[in-house]
Design a protein around this motif. Structure first.
Motif, PDB file in Angstrom:
ATOM      1  N   LYS A 400       0.748  -1.141  -0.142  1.00  0.00           N
ATOM      2  CA  LYS A 400       0.025  -0.089   0.069  1.00  0.00           C
ATOM      3  C   LYS A 400       0.980   1.189  -0.148  1.00  0.00           C
ATOM      4  CE  LYS A 400      -3.466  -2.286   2.920  1.00  0.00           C
ATOM      5  NZ  LYS A 400      -2.436  -3.625   3.249  1.00  0.00           N
ATOM      6  N   TRP A 401       0.984   1.826  -1.184  1.00  0.00           N
ATOM      7  CA  TRP A 401       1.745   3.246  -1.357  1.00  0.00           C
ATOM      8  C   TRP A 401       1.461   4.156  -0.077  1.00  0.00           C
ATOM      9  CZ3 TRP A 401       0.255   8.154  -1.581  1.00  0.00           C
ATOM     10  CH2 TRP A 401      -1.054   8.143  -2.012  1.00  0.00           C
ATOM     11  N   TYR A 402       0.415   4.415   0.275  1.00  0.00           N
ATOM     12  CA  TYR A 402       0.119   5.386   0.985  1.00  0.00           C
ATOM     13  C   TYR A 402       0.550   5.094   2.548  1.00  0.00           C
ATOM     14  CZ  TYR A 402      -3.807   2.472   1.695  1.00  0.00           C
ATOM     15  OH  TYR A 402      -4.927   1.505   1.917  1.00  0.00           O
ATOM     16  N   VAL A 403       0.524   3.764   3.003  1.00  0.00           N
ATOM     17  CA  VAL A 403       0.788   3.328   4.295  1.00  0.00           C
ATOM     18  C   VAL A 403       2.388   3.132   4.224  1.00  0.00           C
ATOM     19  CG1 VAL A 403       0.983   1.509   6.060  1.00  0.00           C
ATOM     20  CG2 VAL A 403      -0.969   1.790   4.521  1.00  0.00           C
ATOM     21  N   PHE A 404       3.180   3.124   3.245  1.00  0.00           N
ATOM     22  CA  PHE A 404       4.576   2.862   3.183  1.00  0.00           C
ATOM     23  C   PHE A 404       5.165   4.355   3.153  1.00  0.00           C
ATOM     24  CE2 PHE A 404       8.510   2.366   0.429  1.00  0.00           C
ATOM     25  CZ  PHE A 404       9.166   1.648   1.440  1.00  0.00           C
ATOM     26  N   ALA A 405       4.295   5.490   2.642  1.00  0.00           N
ATOM     27  CA  ALA A 405       4.612   6.735   2.822  1.00  0.00           C
ATOM     28  C   ALA A 405       4.650   7.191   4.035  1.00  0.00           C
ATOM     29  CB  ALA A 405       3.766   7.566   1.897  1.00  0.00           C
ATOM     30  N   VAL A 406       3.691   7.000   5.103  1.00  0.00           N
ATOM     31  CA  VAL A 406       3.525   6.907   6.463  1.00  0.00           C
ATOM     32  C   VAL A 406       4.929   6.270   7.052  1.00  0.00           C
ATOM     33  CG1 VAL A 406       2.387   6.949   8.480  1.00  0.00           C
ATOM     34  CG2 VAL A 406       1.254   7.260   6.494  1.00  0.00           C
ATOM     35  N   PHE A 496      11.126  18.176  -1.182  1.00  0.00           N
ATOM     36  CA  PHE A 496      10.327  18.995  -0.363  1.00  0.00           C
ATOM     37  C   PHE A 496       8.729  18.535  -0.605  1.00  0.00           C
ATOM     38  CE2 PHE A 496       7.946  22.561   0.948  1.00  0.00           C
ATOM     39  CZ  PHE A 496       8.119  22.663   2.062  1.00  0.00           C
ATOM     40  N   PRO A 497       8.346  18.617  -1.871  1.00  0.00           N
ATOM     41  CA  PRO A 497       7.000  18.170  -2.061  1.00  0.00           C
ATOM     42  C   PRO A 497       6.555  16.811  -1.639  1.00  0.00           C
ATOM     43  CG  PRO A 497       7.728  19.108  -4.039  1.00  0.00           C
ATOM     44  CD  PRO A 497       8.783  19.057  -3.279  1.00  0.00           C
ATOM     45  N   VAL A 498       7.595  15.924  -1.594  1.00  0.00           N
ATOM     46  CA  VAL A 498       7.284  14.522  -1.027  1.00  0.00           C
ATOM     47  C   VAL A 498       7.269  14.787   0.461  1.00  0.00           C
ATOM     48  CG1 VAL A 498       8.530  12.270  -0.972  1.00  0.00           C
ATOM     49  CG2 VAL A 498       8.439  13.334  -3.118  1.00  0.00           C
ATOM     50  N   ARG A 502       4.009  13.270   2.751  1.00  0.00           N
ATOM     51  CA  ARG A 502       4.347  12.228   3.850  1.00  0.00           C
ATOM     52  C   ARG A 502       3.914  12.756   5.113  1.00  0.00           C
ATOM     53  NH1 ARG A 502      10.455   9.687   2.321  1.00  0.00           N
ATOM     54  NH2 ARG A 502       9.815   8.543   0.591  1.00  0.00           N
ATOM     55  N   ALA A 503       4.167  14.109   5.139  1.00  0.00           N
ATOM     56  CA  ALA A 503       3.925  14.625   6.557  1.00  0.00           C
ATOM     57  C   ALA A 503       2.338  14.538   6.703  1.00  0.00           C
ATOM     58  CB  ALA A 503       4.537  16.111   6.739  1.00  0.00           C
ATOM     59  N   ILE A 504       1.386  15.046   5.537  1.00  0.00           N
ATOM     60  CA  ILE A 504       0.258  15.243   5.748  1.00  0.00           C
ATOM     61  C   ILE A 504      -0.360  13.646   5.934  1.00  0.00           C
ATOM     62  CG2 ILE A 504      -1.793  15.546   4.272  1.00  0.00           C
ATOM     63  CD1 ILE A 504      -0.362  17.852   3.061  1.00  0.00           C
ATOM     64  N   LEU A 505      -0.124  12.795   5.118  1.00  0.00           N
ATOM     65  CA  LEU A 505      -0.538  11.344   5.503  1.00  0.00           C
ATOM     66  C   LEU A 505      -0.276  10.814   6.767  1.00  0.00           C
ATOM     67  CD1 LEU A 505       0.575   9.565   2.033  1.00  0.00           C
ATOM     68  CD2 LEU A 505      -1.822  10.260   2.845  1.00  0.00           C
ATOM     69  N   ASN A 506       1.105  11.365   7.413  1.00  0.00           N
ATOM     70  CA  ASN A 506       1.250  10.755   8.580  1.00  0.00           C
ATOM     71  C   ASN A 506       0.292  11.539   9.710  1.00  0.00           C
ATOM     72  OD1 ASN A 506       3.140   9.575  10.771  1.00  0.00           O
ATOM     73  ND2 ASN A 506       4.297  11.039  10.949  1.00  0.00           N
ATOM     74  N   LEU A 507      -0.006  12.854   9.491  1.00  0.00           N
ATOM     75  CA  LEU A 507      -0.965  13.458  10.267  1.00  0.00           C
ATOM     76  C   LEU A 507      -2.428  12.653  10.374  1.00  0.00           C
ATOM     77  CD1 LEU A 507      -1.025  16.031  11.844  1.00  0.00           C
ATOM     78  CD2 LEU A 507      -2.201  17.124  10.065  1.00  0.00           C
ATOM     79  N   PHE A 508      -2.874  11.960   9.354  1.00  0.00           N
ATOM     80  CA  PHE A 508      -3.939  11.364   9.403  1.00  0.00           C
ATOM     81  C   PHE A 508      -3.861   9.721   9.519  1.00  0.00           C
ATOM     82  CE2 PHE A 508      -4.852  15.317   7.639  1.00  0.00           C
ATOM     83  CZ  PHE A 508      -5.933  15.816   8.246  1.00  0.00           C
ATOM     84  N   SER A 509      -2.697   9.417   9.627  1.00  0.00           N
ATOM     85  CA  SER A 509      -2.228   7.810   9.743  1.00  0.00           C
ATOM     86  C   SER A 509      -3.124   7.186  10.694  1.00  0.00           C
ATOM     87  CB  SER A 509      -0.810   7.619   9.985  1.00  0.00           C
ATOM     88  OG  SER A 509      -0.630   8.179  11.415  1.00  0.00           O
ATOM     89  N   PRO A 510      -3.576   7.687  11.830  1.00  0.00           N
ATOM     90  CA  PRO A 510      -4.416   6.816  12.565  1.00  0.00           C
ATOM     91  C   PRO A 510      -5.804   6.460  12.108  1.00  0.00           C
ATOM     92  CG  PRO A 510      -3.520   8.376  13.979  1.00  0.00           C
ATOM     93  CD  PRO A 510      -3.310   8.667  12.598  1.00  0.00           C
ATOM     94  N   LEU A 511      -6.227   7.326  10.957  1.00  0.00           N
ATOM     95  CA  LEU A 511      -7.619   7.182  10.389  1.00  0.00           C
ATOM     96  C   LEU A 511      -7.725   6.087   9.206  1.00  0.00           C
ATOM     97  CD1 LEU A 511      -8.650  10.652  10.377  1.00  0.00           C
ATOM     98  CD2 LEU A 511      -8.835   9.122  12.261  1.00  0.00           C
ATOM     99  N   MET A 512      -6.254   5.526   8.914  1.00  0.00           N
ATOM    100  CA  MET A 512      -6.335   4.765   7.782  1.00  0.00           C
ATOM    101  C   MET A 512      -6.513   3.374   8.159  1.00  0.00           C
ATOM    102  SD  MET A 512      -2.524   6.018   5.890  1.00  0.00           S
ATOM    103  CE  MET A 512      -2.211   7.710   5.529  1.00  0.00           C
TER     104      MET A 512
END
Length: 512
Positions: A400-406, A496-498, A502-512
């Motif tokens: 899962k790319w988004y979980v890997f980004a976190v 920087f954009p990456v 990642r920071a935004i995804l990490n912020l909402f990681s508890p909701l994934m």
């Protein structure tokens, strides 16, 4: 193209998602229309979002989880409060909480802890005694001797051992898995189960509906029942708005005659034995136990099976006399345990933290997902700052790319603090192991993420001075030779954009 479209239209995931989206559209459309005509409704929704934010902040819950929800509620000020009411919190229904509570009480009535073992542990190693005592007092599962242990460092090894053990069954076979998928692995197992049913062996299967939603037909349990196999689906997925679908059965349990038990990360699907290629080479592991400690796994399975049974099983019908295990030499101490999302005790996470805090030399952890809260990050960093060698192995090719980004978003702070992180270059790591100081290890189903720690039903086995401990360590070090150690330079060199993503995804990681 038409065939793909028809296939999609018949896909259960697609149908459920569409039905939920339609319900959401109707619901929020109605709310918007009412808000246009009645200003007080608009004000009421804003007030609801504000009140929900205050409520979440004051909940006795994980701080990271609370922050994520408050940000979401306030960013969607009109609908935020409604969204939390529909989907917020752990959403464990009262009836499920009561059911779990009753089941735990039933278990407490049939298990007991051999005080001699606890006394031996306390004399030998006070830290190990604390861990064993924690699991006994809070998960209600005792620790045992007289248990033979075998570690399988790869799915192929488990499969090779599993089939002969199934063929030896004389009385009963229990299987409980998150994922079952037709293929070489499951078809081979099913062939044995069918033969065993013909021989009069009782066979029961539990599988998770979410885990199997894309691999099995919705009525597969009926297929199994026609074959003489007793089968149940855990927590069926339903297209309802106020869904409580987060609490999945992520456990993997096999019990044969109350004598043999298996658990670990390996499901009954071909990617787990590398007969089907997904995300490169699939690295997973499992453990087999024979002896007294199998009783804990038997009880875990029966606890789930009896949830909705009007007439409960007499669990002693499935218990082996401990006298039959006395010839098994003690291979250290063995303590299978499970974790439930319906109580306030995060057994999976606290066991990991206990092991980290107990380390005096090293902590080696394997996880497919490194989506951790502040408590876990603090424990890892403090251990590293205390001079403990802390290593974490994660995949290089993610599922899962988004979980890997976190996962990757956590690298920088951990590496700066002295934690060493490795990515398994050949593919995907799905194993869940901890090994500490050549003394203790855990093999189970618990990932280092919010879902495993807070939302899923999980299980594992804690080993102390068992040969499994050194087998896990040996496999870990051999796997690191095929892995890439992530450097601080790599982390700071990310565009920087990456980093922002990642920071935004990490912020909402508890909701994934």
């Amino acid at each position: 193209m038409l065939r793909k479209l028809l296939s999609l239209l018949h896909n259960k995931v697609f149908i459920i998602a569409v039905l939920i989206i339609i319900q959401l559209g109707i619901f929020f459309g109605l709310v918007i229309k009412l808000s246009e005509y009645f200003v007080f409704i608009y004000v009421l929704l804003i007030a609801l979002s504000f009140c929900m934010s205050i409520y979440v902040i004051n909940k006795n819950d994980n701080p990271t989880y609370k922050i994520a929800w408050v940000l979401l509620i306030m960013s969607l000020s009109v609908f935020g409060g409604l969204i939390y009411l529909l989907f917020g919190g752990q959403k464990v229904p009262k009836e499920l909480r009561k059911r779990d509570s009753d089941a735990i009480e039933d278990i407490q009535g049939v298990v007991w802890q051999n005080t001699e073992i606890m006394e031996e542990l306390q004399i030998e190693d006070a830290v190990a005694h604390k861990q064993a005592n924690y699991l006994w007092k809070n998960a209600c599962f005792p620790i045992y001797g007289h248990t033979e242990t075998t570690f399988f460092p790869i799915g192929e090894d488990k499969f090779k051992a599993m089939i002969p053990e199934l063929k030896k069954a004389k009385k009963f076979i229990f299987l409980e898995y998150f994922i079952i998928a037709p293929g070489i692995m499951w078809d081979s197992v099913l062939d044995v189960l069918i033969e065993k049913v013909k021989e009069g062996v009782e066979v029961r299967v539990i599988y998770d509906d979410a885990g199997c939603i894309s691999t099995l037909p919705s009525d597969y349990y009926k297929v199994l029942r026609k074959l003489g196999i007793k089968a149940k689906v855990f927590n069926p997925i339903k297209p309802r708005l106020a869904i409580q679908m987060n609490n999945r059965d992520h456990r993997k349990i096999l019990v044969i005659d109350g004598k043999v038990g298996m658990t670990g990360g390996i499901n009954l699907a071909d990617e787990y034995i590398n007969e089907k290629v997904r995300f490169g080479h699939w690295k997973d592991c499992s453990v087999m136990i024979k002896g007294e400690a199998v009783w804990n796994l038997t009880l875990m399975f029966l606890q789930f099976w009896n949830y909705d049974e009007k007439i409960k099983d007499d669990v002693y019908d499935y218990k082996q006399d401990n006298a039959s295990f006395q010839d098994i030499e003690n291979d250290g101490y063995v303590q299978p345990y499970s974790d439930s999302p319906t109580d306030e005790e995060n057994v999976g996470e606290y066991t990991h933290i206990n092991m980290i805090n107990a380390a005096t030399k090293y902590v080696y952890a394997t996880t497919p997902y490194l989506v951790i809260d502040n408590e876990m990050k603090t424990a890892l960093l403090l251990a590293a700052k205390n001079g403990i060698e802390v290593r974490i192995l994660v995949p290089h090719i993610p599922d899962k790319w988004y979980v890997f980004a976190v996962t990757q978003s956590n690298y920088l702070d951990l590496i700066k603090g002295g934690v060493r992180i490795y990515e398994y270059t050949p593919g995907f790591v799905h194993g869940k192991t901890f090994v500490v100081d050549d003394k203790m290890a855990v093999v189970g189903t618990v990932n280092m993420d919010y879902r495993s720690y807070y939302l899923h039903y999980e299980c594992g086995i804690w080993f102390y001075k068992s040969k499994v401990v050194m087998d896990v360590k040996k496999d870990y070090l051999e796997t690191l030779e095929k892995s890439h150690e992530v450097t601080l330079e790599e982390c700071t060199g990310i565009a920087f954009p990456v980093r922002i993503m990642r920071a935004i995804l990490n912020l909402f990681s508890p909701l994934m």
